[in-house]
Structure formats: C-alpha cells, structure tokens
Design a protein around this motif. Structure first.
Motif, short mmCIF file in Angstrom:
data_model
loop_
_atom_site.label_atom_id
_atom_site.label_comp_id
_atom_site.label_asym_id
_atom_site.label_seq_id
_atom_site.Cartn_x
_atom_site.Cartn_y
_atom_site.Cartn_z
N PHE A 50 31.14 49.00 32.10
CA PHE A 50 29.99 48.15 32.41
C PHE A 50 30.41 46.81 33.01
CE2 PHE A 50 27.94 50.92 29.16
CZ PHE A 50 26.97 51.45 30.00
N LEU A 51 31.62 46.34 32.69
CA LEU A 51 32.13 45.13 33.33
C LEU A 51 32.54 45.38 34.77
CD1 LEU A 51 34.35 43.40 30.61
CD2 LEU A 51 32.33 42.44 31.71
N ALA A 52 33.08 46.58 35.01
CA ALA A 52 33.62 46.88 36.34
C ALA A 52 32.53 46.96 37.40
CB ALA A 52 34.40 48.20 36.30
N ILE A 53 31.32 47.38 37.03
CA ILE A 53 30.27 47.56 38.03
C ILE A 53 29.92 46.24 38.73
CG2 ILE A 53 27.85 48.23 38.35
CD1 ILE A 53 28.25 50.28 36.12
N PRO A 54 29.53 45.18 38.00
CA PRO A 54 29.23 43.92 38.71
C PRO A 54 30.48 43.31 39.35
CG PRO A 54 29.16 43.58 36.33
CD PRO A 54 29.28 45.03 36.54
N ALA A 55 31.66 43.53 38.71
CA ALA A 55 32.88 42.96 39.28
C ALA A 55 33.18 43.58 40.64
CB ALA A 55 34.05 43.17 38.32
N LEU A 56 33.04 44.88 40.79
CA LEU A 56 33.31 45.55 42.07
C LEU A 56 32.30 45.11 43.13
CD1 LEU A 56 34.18 49.18 40.88
CD2 LEU A 56 35.72 47.51 41.91
N VAL A 57 31.04 45.00 42.73
CA VAL A 57 30.02 44.57 43.69
C VAL A 57 30.33 43.15 44.18
CG1 VAL A 57 27.58 44.01 43.98
CG2 VAL A 57 28.25 46.07 42.73
N SER A 58 30.73 42.27 43.27
CA SER A 58 31.05 40.88 43.64
C SER A 58 32.30 40.83 44.51
CB SER A 58 31.24 40.03 42.38
OG SER A 58 30.07 40.02 41.60
N TYR A 59 33.29 41.67 44.19
CA TYR A 59 34.53 41.67 44.96
C TYR A 59 34.26 42.11 46.41
CZ TYR A 59 39.23 42.93 46.46
OH TYR A 59 40.41 43.03 47.15
N GLU A 60 33.40 43.11 46.59
CA GLU A 60 33.09 43.57 47.94
C GLU A 60 32.34 42.51 48.74
OE1 GLU A 60 30.95 47.18 47.56
OE2 GLU A 60 32.72 48.39 47.01
N GLN A 61 31.69 41.60 48.03
CA GLN A 61 30.97 40.52 48.72
C GLN A 61 31.85 39.29 48.96
OE1 GLN A 61 27.52 39.81 46.34
NE2 GLN A 61 26.47 41.70 47.01
N GLY A 62 33.15 39.41 48.61
CA GLY A 62 34.10 38.35 48.91
C GLY A 62 34.26 37.30 47.83
N THR A 63 33.89 37.60 46.61
CA THR A 63 34.04 36.63 45.52
C THR A 63 35.52 36.46 45.18
OG1 THR A 63 31.91 37.34 44.64
CG2 THR A 63 33.35 36.09 43.16
N GLY A 64 35.93 35.24 44.91
CA GLY A 64 37.32 34.96 44.58
C GLY A 64 37.71 35.43 43.19
N TYR A 65 39.04 35.41 42.93
CA TYR A 65 39.54 35.93 41.66
C TYR A 65 39.09 35.07 40.47
CZ TYR A 65 42.47 39.10 44.36
OH TYR A 65 42.90 40.07 45.21
N LEU A 66 39.12 33.77 40.62
CA LEU A 66 38.70 32.91 39.52
C LEU A 66 37.23 33.12 39.19
CD1 LEU A 66 40.53 29.55 40.37
CD2 LEU A 66 41.11 31.23 38.60
N ALA A 67 36.43 33.28 40.23
CA ALA A 67 35.01 33.53 40.00
C ALA A 67 34.79 34.89 39.34
CB ALA A 67 34.24 33.46 41.32
N LEU A 68 35.62 35.87 39.72
CA LEU A 68 35.52 37.20 39.09
C LEU A 68 35.87 37.13 37.61
CD1 LEU A 68 37.02 39.60 41.80
CD2 LEU A 68 34.64 39.46 41.05
N LEU A 69 36.91 36.35 37.29
CA LEU A 69 37.29 36.19 35.89
C LEU A 69 36.16 35.53 35.10
CD1 LEU A 69 41.03 35.12 36.17
CD2 LEU A 69 40.14 37.29 35.30
#
Length: 649
Positions: free
Chosen positions: A433-452
């Motif tokens: 359940f954590l991976a779903i929003p993280a993958l969507v955000s990563y594809e939209q160009g979100t940085g690593y710190l923001a992903l954390l």
C-alpha cells in the motif's frame, strides 16, 4: 469446413438426459416394507459408482427447468379456474399448495452447492448414469412408494441398502435434497400432464360447440373433423368430446359414429377410454396428494437425527467411544474430519473410523504406575477427537498415508509460525500500500526526499489498510474452531454439578426482592440437572462493623431464598436449589472503612475455598451448597440467561 459443420451439429443437438427420456410419472410397482428392503439390498448390489470428483450430468439445469414448467402449469390451471372451467382434483391440490412447491424449489437451490455435488459418488451404469448414487436411491424409493413419505420406511430402506455396503457421510446428508429433487421432478411431470389434459378438454369443448351448432346433415360434420383424421386422439380429448356428445339428440349421432371409428382405429372403445381416464385421474390425484404431503413432512423432519440414525460411521463411534455424549456440533466436527481423512487417503470412511478407534483404545491401556498428569494425558489420547481434530492428527495422518493438499500445507505452516508469519505478512501488505502512491509520485518526477517524506506520512494509514486486509484473509482462510462440547440438553449430570453465583450488595429490601426474582428466572430458564443458585452478598461499606439495618436486610435475603426453596422443591439429590451466602465486614486500613474483603474478587475467591471445604472464610454460618460442586458460573446482578444457556456453557 467439415469440422465447423460437425461443431454446429454438436451444438444444435438436443441434450439427452435420463430425466428427459420419459415424461411419465415416477411411479412403479408398489412395495410393502419387506419387499422395499429386499429391493434396497438388490439395488445396492447392482449399482456401480465412481469416486472421482466430477460434475457428472447437468443437474441444476433440470431443476430450473422443472421450476419454470411448474410455474407455467400453475398459471394455466389458474386461468382455467378463472374461466369457470372444471378442473380435476389433482389440479386443485396443485393450485392450493403451490407455496409449498415454491419453498421446496428454493431449498434445492440453497442446499445444493456445486462443490458439494461434485464430491458425491456418481453412478457408472444406466439408466441414471452420471448422476449421484444417492439420487438414484431416492428415485427408487419415490417410485416404489408412489411418492408417499414415511420416515420409518425410509430409515429401514437406507439401512437395508447399507447391508451390502455403507453410504458415504456426504451421501446421507444429500439424501434430503435428493428426495426433494425427485419429488419436484415427479410433480413437474404430473403438472405438465394436468395442464395438457386441461388444454385437450378445452379443445374438445370447442369442437363439441361447433358440432352441436351444425344441422343434421352428416356431410356438414366432416369439415371441423378434418384436422383430427390423421392424428391419434388424446384420451382426455376423446373422453371430454364423448361426454359432450353422448347425451345429445340425433344432432350428435354422426359425430359419435366418427369418434367410435377413430377410437377403433386406435384399438380402443368408448368404454375403455372412459375407464382408463378415470383410473388415471384417480392415480394422478393420489400421487399429487402424496407428493404435497411428503414435501410438508420433509420440511418438518429433523434430518440431523435421521442422519445419525442411519449412519454406519455414527453407529461404530457410538458403540466404541463416548461419541454419543457430545453435542451435535462436536459430533459433526468429528465426521467432517473422518470425511477429509478418507478423501485424502486410500482408506474408506469406515476404515478410518475403525483405525482411529483402535488407536484410542490402545492409548487407554495403562503402562505401569501413572502420575496424575499421565492419567490425564491417557484420557485425552483415549478419545477419537485427539487423532481427528487435536494434537494426534499429524501422527495419525502419517499412519494412514494421508495426502495433505498444498492449500492446507501453507495454512498449517502459517499457523505453526503464527507470530513471524503475521508480522511478515503485515509488513508485505503495508509495503504494497505504500508502494502504490510512491510509484505514482515517482513517475510524476517527485524527488527522493519528497518520496521519503510521503512514505513516512503514509506509513500508519498503509499499516492500517494492511492489517484490515490481513485480518480479513486470515478470518476467511482459517475460520473459527469451536471447542468440543458435551451434550447436556437433558440437564447437568451429577459429575458436573454447577453453582450459578450472583455477587451483589444488600442495599434495600426492594433491591433484594429484585435479585431474588432474577435468581428464580435463572432457575426457570435452566431447571434440569444438578444445578444450584446462590446470591453472594455483602453489606455496603460502613464506618462500623455493624449497622442498624444489617440484620433486617440479611433476614430479608434469607427469607426470600427460603420461599424459593419451598416453592420449587429440592434438587435431584434432595439438596436445596437456592442459597444466600453472606460475608461479614472486615476493617480495611487503606480505605478506612468496614467492608467485604476484596469486594467482588474476594467474594468469588472465598466461594471457591468454601466449596472445597475451607472453614476459615468470612462467610457467615448458614446453609452451604453441596461439596460436589465442580463448576461455578458467575453472573452480574443485571445479567439474564436464556433458555438452556447454562447447559451449553
């Protein structure tokens, strides 16, 4: 191209089924009970089955079709009644009792899940090849009793069938639904015949109206009769036409001559068809009445009791163990375990039963001097349930070479490693359940710190989602496992003598009367067996050991208990049924008051000491429950027990 034509012809070919080969009523030679038992034995010897799970014949489609035909026949009969046309007695039975038929059809759909149907042994020979064996047995019983249900006959029929070989547990459970299916099938055939007869008589009435309106010239009769020259005349049609024309004057004579000629061509006379039609109507009325009555009796019968009366597995377990003393749900759990063990091994259900009883019997043989713990362990291993549903199951499975399915292997491993398995599954679900929003955000160009930061914020919601999903899956996969229980519906026996205790305070005479009334209700809800009832009372906290109202309140409680004992009499061993056990106050240094020692907790603790013979308690000298009390059930003062609930506890 040839293959395409062959497939088209295969699809267009009508489905052939033994149920469709004949639409005659399911009625054969009527047997006496002795002859029926002989037939059951010969049927058992003749039938051949396969144990391989399969769907067999398309069963439920015929049941659905029967339902449609019955509904349509009911409508046709109702239309005939609305049109003020006469209907036979069998049609009246069908019309007046159609709600019973609808109930039976609903129960068939509810009680025959596809997976259960797949596991039933199927017949490998005609005429019911591919259908469950128990369906063929039900068919034979219905045919040779003219659909008349008698539970004693049915019990003897099933027992006679099993003299050549026992039925499987699942088959006996399926017998009730099989009987319903056969009765509905028979009623469908009868209803269809009734509806066709009504249509034939209506057509005969229409023809008679035309013929009776024509003048005397014989040539005029030919025109309306042309359609009937080259087809056999249905009996209902011919009889109705004969009855309409026979009592007329010369106007109908040419038509009567024509009818006599047509019947002669069919090898019958007017007297023959009238007699046969009346016989058929009487037989149909009897069969329809029997079917409707049998449907009522089927719904009223206790099929669980019937199953246990005819099951060979139950008979063996009752004879060689304490199986009969357990409640129904426990007995059913044992039976399901035997079914599962037989299905996963090369042994039959009877062989599994005898094997488990052999192991239990050997475990009850003492090996030298035994300690108390060893005696308890020996008693546990001496019950078949130890090998069927408890710790002895694993070793028993090895002894019979049981093949554990992959699903059960996974579940057993999960249960064996419950804590790490649950935590690991929770982590996996949370990560998902954590991976779903993280993958969507990563594809939209979100940085690593923001992903954390996103993962940190979503960790608790994801864990809650994972826990909800995991709990749901565990509940669905494992399900509840009720503890084995004894059957005490006739009351609590002496060796399990029980005291129902209600802790309370003596506050006022009105409150005491309420407590006594509740105590009487507890007794009336559970009046049988070795069961006693007691109020455990204390005075309220006080600045002194004795207060002015103490004696009056205690006297009211004792007097009320005495009235209850006089009203309801003594118990099975001539002991009193009702007691009032009261404690004196002790000084509590910490709270600075005189009070009952440790209040409610202390009251129950001292009660157990009192029942074990301890004389050094704070309970006052009064009538005490018998020393044979083994169990104590404690209720709050505002709790109500339902009928028989103490026996189930």
């Amino acid at each position: 191209m040839g293959i395409v034509k062959w497939l088209k012809s295969l699809i267009a070919r009508p489905f052939r089924s033994p149920l469709r080969d004949s639409e005659d009523p399911i009625r054969s030679e009527l047997f006496s009970i002795e002859r029926l038992e002989q037939h059951a034995e010969s049927l058992s010897a003749a039938q051949r089955i396969t144990l391989k799970p399969s769907r067999g014949r398309r069963f439920l489609s015929r049941v659905k079709d029967n339902s449609k035909v019955l509904v349509e026949s009911h409508r046709r009969i109702a239309r005939a009644v609305t049109a003020r046309r006469s209907i036979p007695p069998a049609a009246e039975w069908l019309l007046d009792n159609f709600h019973i038929i609808e109930e039976q059809v609903r129960e068939i759909h509810d009680d025959l899940p596809p997976n259960f149907y797949r596991e039933l042994p199927k017949l490998t020979d005609s005429p019911l090849k591919g259908y469950p064996r128990i369906f063929g047995i039900a068919w034979a019983f219905v045919a040779h009793t003219d659909s008349r249900f008698d539970v004693d006959w049915l019990r003897r029929f099933i027992r006679a069938y099993q003299r050549s070989g026992p039925l499987y547990i699942g088959e006996i459970w399926a017998f009730a639904i099989s009987l319903r299916i056969v009765l509905v099938e028979n009623l469908r055939r009868l209803a269809e015949s009734i509806a066709l007869g009504l249509d034939a008589r209506e057509e005969a009435d229409a023809l008679a109206d035309i013929l009776l309106d024509i003048k005397v010239k014989k040539s005029h009769f030919n025109e309306p009769l042309y359609p009937y020259e080259s087809v056999p005349l249905p009996r209902a049609f011919a009889v109705q036409l004969l009855q309409r024309l026979r009592d007329q004057e010369g106007t109908a004579t040419p038509a009567l001559d024509w009818l006599a000629e047509r019947l002669a061509a069919q090898g019958a006379t007017a007297e023959d068809i009238v007699r046969m039609e009346h016989q058929d109507q009487a037989a149909m009325n009897t069969t329809v009445r029997n079917v409707i009555t049998s449907m009522r009796l089927l719904s009223a019968l206790d099929w669980a009791q019937f199953f246990e009366d005819v099951s060979i597995v139950d008979e063996i377990l009752r004879a060689e163990s304490g199986f009969a003393s357990m409640d129904f749900s426990t007995r059913d759990t044992y039976r399901h375990a035997i079914e599962d063990l037989a299905r996963g091994s090369s042994l039959s259900e009877i062989e599994v039963t005898r094997k488990v009883l052999w192991d239990a019997k050997n475990a009850r043989i003492p090996q030298g001097a035994l300690s108390d713990d060893a005696v308890i362990e020996m008693e546990r291993k001496g019950d078949p349930g130890y090998y069927l549903i408890s710790k002895g199951r694993a070793r028993f499975e090895k002894d019979i070479s049981y093949r554990v399915s992959l699903k059960h292997l996974v579940l057993r491993a999960y249960v064996a490693w419950a804590a790490p398995g649950y935590v690991g599954s929770l982590l996996l679900a949370s990560c998902f359940f954590l991976a779903i929003p993280a993958l969507v955000s990563y594809e939209q160009g979100t940085g690593y710190l923001a992903l954390l930061a996103l993962c940190a914020l979503n960790f608790i919601p994801a864990t809650n989602l994972g826990m909800a999903l995991l709990n749901r899956l565990v509940t669905m996969s494992l399900g509840p496992r009720p503890l084995p229980k004894l059957d005490l519906h006739a009351g609590i026996p002496k060796e399990f003598a029980t005291l129902l205790a209600v802790p309370t305070l003596l506050t006022s005479k009105e409150a005491i009367e309420g407590h006594l009334e509740n105590l009487e209700i507890h007794y009336l809800s559970n009046p049988d067996g070795h069961l006693q009832f007691a109020l455990l009372t204390d005075w309220t906290d006080a600045p002194e050991e004795h207060m002015p109202d103490d004696d009056a309140l205690l006297a009211a409680a004792l007097a009320g208990v005495s009235r209850l004992n006089e009203k309801h009499g003594p118990g099975p061993d001539k002991n009193l049924r009702f007691y009032a056990l009261h404690r004196r106050r002790l000084w509590n240094e910490k709270e600075g008051v005189w009070m009952g020692w440790e209040r409610k907790r202390g009251k129950l603790y001292e009660l157990n000491r009192l029942l074990r013979g301890d004389t050094q308690t704070t309970y006052l000298e009064s009538a005490k429950p018998s020393r044979g009390i083994r169990y104590v059930v404690t209720l709050d003062a505002d709790t109500r027990v339902t009928l028989g609930s103490l026996y189930r506890l």
